[in-house]
Design an enzyme around this catalytic site. Structure first.
Site, short mmCIF file in Angstrom:
data_model
loop_
_atom_site.label_atom_id
_atom_site.label_comp_id
_atom_site.label_asym_id
_atom_site.label_seq_id
_atom_site.Cartn_x
_atom_site.Cartn_y
_atom_site.Cartn_z
CE LYS A 52 -1.83 2.27 3.07
NZ LYS A 52 -0.88 3.39 3.34
CB THR A 109 1.56 4.11 6.47
OG1 THR A 109 1.60 4.80 7.72
CG2 THR A 109 2.15 2.73 6.68
CD GLU A 129 -1.58 11.98 -0.50
OE1 GLU A 129 -0.62 12.71 -0.33
OE2 GLU A 129 -2.30 11.54 0.40
CG ASN A 169 -1.28 15.90 1.45
OD1 ASN A 169 -1.57 15.00 2.21
ND2 ASN A 169 -0.69 15.70 0.29
CB THR A 215 -12.60 22.35 3.71
OG1 THR A 215 -11.77 21.73 2.73
CG2 THR A 215 -11.79 23.30 4.54
#
Lengths: 410, 410
Positions: free
Chosen positions: B188, B199, B282, B405, B410
């Protein structure tokens, strides 16, 4: 800027920037290096030979003006009469031709000023890999020399800007038992130069009389906790330079006894300029003082503070107003310094979110409110049992940073 | 994955992931740790005691499962029967209670499996500072044990995901003179866990017979150039772990002679998983292999490649498709390694943009076209006169990274 100093010394802000100190004149003009026609050449001239100190980039790719200025300071034994700075072209990665341009620029300013060539310091900022136009520089130097004035600090600060949002000047008057003198300066920030890289330039003057070796020591001491304690993205440039010139025009001599007061004043000016650079960082919306405390050594404290301040996860969390103590601890944990999570603390402003291994997530809303401010303090206690601490100033990381640095061609 | 290996060894891709190797069964289930109801518990069980090796996070803030697994490997002398992994909660910064949960989890799996507690390894990923629900884990472990199968690798790979865009599995079959064996695994990635940190977990199995000390050496060798040669944002976590178990079920014994082939297979699997992690970073839109060559030492090469790959200016330039050789040189110049810009080169894909101090900006358009691809290679020659090189895989930095990040609240 606060009006504090060592015992018996008062430090108070004044106007004037790099020409606040007596014995210096400056000017800023447009000479056509920037295609926009904006001011791009600054000249600072001392009335007589000033003692001089410098701190240069540690990057191994050093631009021609850095190489030449370093040689000149060595050749002159730490004396300088003039500094010529251009924006719009960094004269970096320009090979022998670039070196020749930097040397010729100094020669020309020396002729104009009536001093030795090695008493002229040069600095450039802007595009790298492009040759600097000597002809434009010469014409600009003449134009600037014609309008040099005791109030030219403001124009000079504008002429060294690149993508800076605003000019950056600061100055103080220092009152001591030995008399009153001034320290002032200007800087340009790490706003990215289209198209290549960031450059930090700082120019500081004082009318105290300071021998060159002591001046160099003072500059190192001040830069260490100011310009070297800020980080926007951890990158350094080929051109980063800070010059400090002392005219002695105040008649106040700084030796061992006056040193702490002088360094305090220098830190005040350099600190104000350094924080202005961070505040003007690309896409920055917040200025953050990141401290690491409870460290086993000064080096550990500094390293931890830098690691936390450069963490993308920390910088994005701050941008989002997220009191993310986990990211702060994780950054401290990977800094390669003595760290014990069971005795660590995380404080965001006044709010302690983590202490001795225990999180206090119920306080997160209070910390989130604090993070909506634009001037922030964060402290990570390393739990290493030591009394050492260090502070680094940084900014948040916004999507605008990415847009500025990714999309210049579009 | 390519089917290459040392002389006499053929390495070819196969399906099956962490259950491709004989002697292992796995399962993935949902036990309610994730509020979404998505799978969050994976169990891998060996038919008998397997030799085991591990590499753990170097972060000094270590999660409870890391501490417990490290103890168990030491206690068992490098043997393991089962690995239990949960996603959704990292069991990090959870103090003595978290340690008790990690130990009880291992005890429970040991009872179920009929082995010693120190032959059970545990791993967790998810929110930090939150206690892991032992009751849910127990129920999940029972459910998983009931459906353990030789084809459970796919479900297990899904159950360890957090914000990963897709499950990550890889496996190869290795044909040697001594016989055929398999190496497979799952991972992962460093997709950020709401709300705290990234992680990286990796679980590798093989049906070769490999003594524990050799297995540990092989894992170190492979991780060094794969999982440790990737970077998304330079952050490490409290939980990063890679386990490697060898069942011996193929009957092929790996000793000194078979070592190069085994490590090559392990590198192939770990490399494929590592690159999948970067590709799934990401906001990532590009996978970039950043090499530093012409280095004075291996350490210099590695350090320069990491510095370049972690530079925000480089990563944003790549995102924007900007062939910005200046930023690449500047990053190399500040890496703290031997570097000579007069002999440096910058190559973006097939396009040399800078060589021996001279830029070739006329080739920039060609390089810009290359950068529109999603699988990129960049090389910086350090000009230090050495033969050493190193490669690091990274991704570009996009505004989406910042959004992911910064804005989780929000």
């Amino acid at each position: 800027m606060t009006a504090t100093g060592p015992e018996g010394v008062t430090i108070a802000p004044v106007d004037g920037g790099v020409t606040a100190a007596a014995g210096f004149r400056a000017a800023g003009v447009a000479c056509g290096i920037k295609k926009t026609g904006a001011p791009d050449l600054a000249l600072i001239v001392a009335d007589g030979p000033a003692t001089a100190a410098a701190v240069f980039t540690t990057n191994k790719a050093q631009a021609a003006p850095v190489v030449v200025s370093r040689e000149h300071l060595a050749g002159s034994g730490g004396l300088a009469r003039a500094i010529i700075v251009n924006s719009g072209c960094a004269n970096a990665c320009t090979g022998p031709e670039g070196m020749a341009v930097a040397r010729s620029t100094a020669d020309f300013v020396a002729s104009m000023t009536g001093c030795r060539a090695d008493q002229v310091l040069v600095a450039s900022t802007g595009v790298i890999g492009v040759q600097l136009d000597l002809d434009k520089l010469r014409k600009g130097a003449i134009a600037a020399a014609n309008i040099l004035s005791r109030t030219g600090g403001g124009d000079a600060a504008v002429a060294i800007m690149t993508t800076d949002r605003a000019p950056k000047s600061a100055a103080v008057t220092v009152t001591t038992a030995a008399g009153t003198y001034r320290v002032g300066g200007m800087a340009k920030g790490a706003g990215m130069i289209e198209p290549h890289m960031a450059t930090m330039l700082g120019f500081i003057t004082t009318d105290a009389a300071v021998p060159a070796p002591l001046l160099q020591r003072a500059l190192r001491d001040a830069v260490d906790v100011t310009f070297n304690a800020i980080t926007i993205d951890g990158d350094t440039s080929t051109n980063d330079t800070v010059f400090l010139l002392a005219s002695g025009a105040s008649g106040v001599e700084v030796a061992d006894a006056g040193y702490p007061g002088f360094v305090a004043a220098l830190r005040t000016v350099c600190g104000a300029l350094a924080r202005a650079i961070v505040r003007g960082g690309e896409g920055a919306t917040k200025l953050v003082a990141v401290s690491a405390s409870g460290a086993a050594s000064d080096a550990d404290a500094k390293r931890a503070a830098h690691t936390i301040a450069n963490s993308l996860l920390v910088k994005t969390a701050i941008h989002g107003g997220d009191p993310n103590w986990g990211r702060l601890l994780a950054a401290a944990g990977r800094a390669g310094v003595a760290f014990d999570v069971e005795h660590a603390t995380v404080r965001i402003g006044p709010v302690v979110l983590f202490k001795d291994g225990v999180p206090f997530d119920d306080r997160a809303p209070e910390a989130a409110v604090y993070l909506t401010g634009s001037d922030l303090e964060i402290d990570v206690g390393l739990g290493a049992g030591g009394p050492h601490s260090a502070t680094v100033w940084t900014c948040d990381l916004s999507a605008e940073y990415v847009a500025i640095n990714a999309d210049y061609r579009t």
